[in-house]
Design an enzyme around this catalytic site. Structure first.
Site: not given
Ligand code: AMP
Length: 115
Positions: A31-32, A88, A95-96, A101, A103
């Site tokens: 995760d970034i 999420n 969920q973003s 996915h 985690h």
């Molecule tokens: P969620 O909020 O559960 O949808 O998780 C999305 C996750 O993706 C978050 O923890 C972000 O930090 C991660 N994320 C978003 N863009 C990237 C990226 N380019 N590389 C790695 N992780 C990412």
């Protein structure tokens, strides 16, 4: 592949990522913005919006494969003290990225609170 999906673009190699696992069905990367010492994101290659859509659209074998793979990644990452998996779903869960996915979090003592 959904062209406007960041995780589809990561899977396609269009956006760089630190991969930790890949096979025919799924891909996992760091995760970034890690929320634990170890924080890996596991995604199916097939684009589905969230776990609710995954339950409707994905093959049972792929659903099971995702769970098995989460466990394999935890072993590979040496999360011997335990780990937490979170998925999420939708706005209430924050969920973003709308590509299902899982985690995988660990490598340290995690919060007793899950939310
Ligand atoms: P969620 O909020 O559960 O949808 O998780 C999305 C996750 O993706 C978050 O923890 C972000 O930090 C991660 N994320 C978003 N863009 C990237 C990226 N380019 N590389 C790695 N992780 C990412």
């Amino acid at each position: 592949m959904a062209n406007d999906c960041i995780f589809c673009r990561i899977i396609a190699g269009e956006i760089p990522s630190a991969g930790v696992w890949e096979d025919d069905c799924c891909y996992a990367f760091r995760d970034i913005a890690p929320q634990a010492k170890t924080h890996v994101v596991l995604v199916p290659r097939q684009h589905v919006r969230d776990i609710a859509e995954a339950g409707e659209a994905l093959d049972d074998r792929l659903l099971a494969h995702m769970i098995r793979t989460a466990g394999k990644i935890a072993r590979q990452e040496k999360l011997d003290g335990g780990f937490r998996v979170i998925t999420n779903c939708g706005p209430d869960a924050c969920q973003s990225v709308p590509h299902w996915h899982i985690h995988i979090l660990g490598g340290e003592k995690l919060s007793e609170k899950m939310a």
